[in-house]
Enzyme design. Structure first.
Site, PDB file in Angstrom:
ATOM      1  N   ASP A   1      -7.435  -2.480  -1.335  1.00  0.00           N
ATOM      2  CA  ASP A   1      -8.413  -3.272  -0.590  1.00  0.00           C
ATOM      3  C   ASP A   1      -9.772  -2.922  -1.179  1.00  0.00           C
ATOM      4  O   ASP A   1     -10.147  -1.747  -1.212  1.00  0.00           O
ATOM      5  CB  ASP A   1      -8.395  -2.898   0.893  1.00  0.00           C
ATOM      6  CG  ASP A   1      -7.053  -3.175   1.551  1.00  0.00           C
ATOM      7  OD1 ASP A   1      -6.333  -4.071   1.085  1.00  0.00           O
ATOM      8  OD2 ASP A   1      -6.733  -2.486   2.531  1.00  0.00           O
TER       9      ASP A   1
ATOM     10  N   GLU B   1      -6.193 -12.440   3.084  1.00  0.00           N
ATOM     11  CA  GLU B   1      -7.238 -11.406   3.072  1.00  0.00           C
ATOM     12  C   GLU B   1      -7.901 -11.367   1.692  1.00  0.00           C
ATOM     13  O   GLU B   1      -7.258 -10.986   0.718  1.00  0.00           O
ATOM     14  CB  GLU B   1      -6.638 -10.015   3.346  1.00  0.00           C
ATOM     15  CG  GLU B   1      -6.005  -9.860   4.720  1.00  0.00           C
ATOM     16  CD  GLU B   1      -5.294  -8.505   4.893  1.00  0.00           C
ATOM     17  OE1 GLU B   1      -5.109  -7.768   3.901  1.00  0.00           O
ATOM     18  OE2 GLU B   1      -4.929  -8.203   6.036  1.00  0.00           O
TER      19      GLU B   1
ATOM     20  N   HIS C   1       0.848  -1.201   0.000  1.00  0.00           N
ATOM     21  CA  HIS C   1       0.000   0.000   0.000  1.00  0.00           C
ATOM     22  C   HIS C   1       0.886   1.254   0.000  1.00  0.00           C
ATOM     23  O   HIS C   1       0.533   2.263  -0.592  1.00  0.00           O
ATOM     24  CB  HIS C   1      -0.891   0.032   1.241  1.00  0.00           C
ATOM     25  CG  HIS C   1      -2.063  -0.894   1.198  1.00  0.00           C
ATOM     26  ND1 HIS C   1      -3.168  -0.652   0.427  1.00  0.00           N
ATOM     27  CD2 HIS C   1      -2.320  -2.057   1.853  1.00  0.00           C
ATOM     28  CE1 HIS C   1      -4.068  -1.624   0.610  1.00  0.00           C
ATOM     29  NE2 HIS C   1      -3.568  -2.493   1.471  1.00  0.00           N
TER      30      HIS C   1
ATOM     31  N   HIS D   1      -7.646  -7.891  -0.279  1.00  0.00           N
ATOM     32  CA  HIS D   1      -6.356  -7.230  -0.584  1.00  0.00           C
ATOM     33  C   HIS D   1      -5.710  -7.794  -1.849  1.00  0.00           C
ATOM     34  O   HIS D   1      -5.529  -9.008  -1.968  1.00  0.00           O
ATOM     35  CB  HIS D   1      -5.409  -7.390   0.609  1.00  0.00           C
ATOM     36  CG  HIS D   1      -4.038  -6.839   0.362  1.00  0.00           C
ATOM     37  ND1 HIS D   1      -3.578  -5.683   0.961  1.00  0.00           N
ATOM     38  CD2 HIS D   1      -3.029  -7.265  -0.434  1.00  0.00           C
ATOM     39  CE1 HIS D   1      -2.344  -5.433   0.522  1.00  0.00           C
ATOM     40  NE2 HIS D   1      -1.984  -6.393  -0.309  1.00  0.00           N
TER      41      HIS D   1
HETATM   42 ZN   LIG Z   1      -4.567  -4.207   2.036  1.00  0.00          ZN
END
Ligand SMILES: [Zn+2]
Length: 235
Positions: free
Chosen positions: A150, A208, A143, A211
Site C-alpha cells: 500500500d 483501492e 500482504h 494497493h
Molecule cells: Zn493493501
C-alpha cells in the site's frame, strides 16, 4: 484376527486425528501457512527469492508511514510493534526500480503497509468483515505473502504527499480507480502511480488506488511471522 485388525484400525485413526489436530489449531481455515522462523529459513534455503527483505535497507530514499504501527488506522489500535516494511526480494527489487525512475521527475514513494502477518488479517476481518476492503481469512491477503504493498507518491524534496482522490484506507467509492469525481491533479497522480507500478510488474486493485499486488504472488506462500520475529532475525 478381526479384533486385531479393528484395534490396528482404531490406532491408525487415533494417529490420524492426533496428526490433524495441531494443524487445525494453527489454521482453522485449512490454509497452508508458513509460521515459525525455521520453516521460513527452509523456504529461503530452497529458493532465495522467498527472502523477505527490509524495504528501508533495499530502497534508497524510501519514506515510510506504517499506519498499523500507530493508532491512525481503521482499527484505532496499534497493530504492529514497529514501523517496518518488508517484501519478498523480487517485489522489493521492482519497487527499487520504480523509486529510481520516479527520482528523475522529482518524485518518490511512501509506504503505508507491505508484509502483514496472517494473524493480523484475522484481526482485521473481525473488526471490519467486508471483503472489498479487508481480505477474507479463507484466502488470506497478498500482504500475507509479502507480495502486496500500500503506497502513494511524494514530492522527493519536501516529502509531501501528492494529492490523491482519497486518503489511505478510505473505505468508500473514492478509493476506487474508477472514481472520477476528484480533482484533475488527483486523477493524474493516481494514473501516474498506476502506470509506473504496472510497468514494473505490479497489478492494481480496482477498489483501492493505494494497493498493488506483485504479479508472481502465487509463488509465495502465506506467512505468519510476527514483526518481532522478522526484526530479531534481521531479514
Ligand atoms: Zn493493501
Amino acid at each position: 484376527m478381526q479384533k486385531i485388525q479393528l484395534s490396528f484400525l482404531s490406532l491408525l485413526l487415533l494417529l490420524l486425528v492426533a496428526w490433524e489436530q495441531p494443524q487445525k489449531r494453527e489454521n482453522p481455515y485449512g490454509l497452508k501457512i508458513v509460521s515459525g522462523m525455521s520453516a521460513y529459513h527452509q523456504l529461503v534455503k530452497e529458493n532465495p527469492s522467498q527472502n523477505l527483505v527490509d524495504l528501508e535497507i533495499t530502497i534508497k530514499g524510501l519514506r515510510l508511514d506504517i499506519r498499523y504501527a500507530t493508532t491512525n488506522n481503521f482499527t484505532g489500535q496499534v497493530i504492529y510493534p514497529s514501523p517496518k516494511a518488508y517484501l519478498r526480494l523480487p517485489a522489493a527489487e521492482a519497487l527499487a526500480g520504480i523509486q529510481r525512475e520516479l527520482k528523475s521527475i522529482g518524485l518518490g514513494l511512501k509506504i503505508y503497509d507491505a508484509y502483514r502477518p496472517y494473524a493480523v488479517t484475522l484481526k482485521f476481518f473481525e473488526v471490519y468483515p467486508d471483503t472489498t476492503f479487508v481480505a477474507s481469512p479463507l484466502t488470506g491477503s497478498k500482504h500475507n505473502r509479502g507480495c502486496a504493498v500500500d503506497l502513494t507518491l511524494i514530492d522527493l524534496a519536501s516529502g509531501a504527499e501528492k494529492e490523491m482522490p482519497s486518503t489511505f484506507d478510505d473505505f468508500t467509492e473514492k478509493a476506487s480507480h474508477s472514481y472520477r469525481n476528484a480533482s484533475p491533479a488527483a486523477i493524474a497522480n493516481r494514473q501516474l502511480l498506476r502506470e509506473i507500478m504496472t510497468k514494473y510488474g505490479f497489478l492494481p486493485y480496482e477498489s483501492e488506488w493505494w494497493h498493488y499486488d506483485f504479479k508472481d504472488w502465487k509463488n509465495y506462500p502465506i506467512m505468519d511471522l510476527s514483526f518481532n520475529e522478522c526484526a530479531n532475525n534481521k531479514l
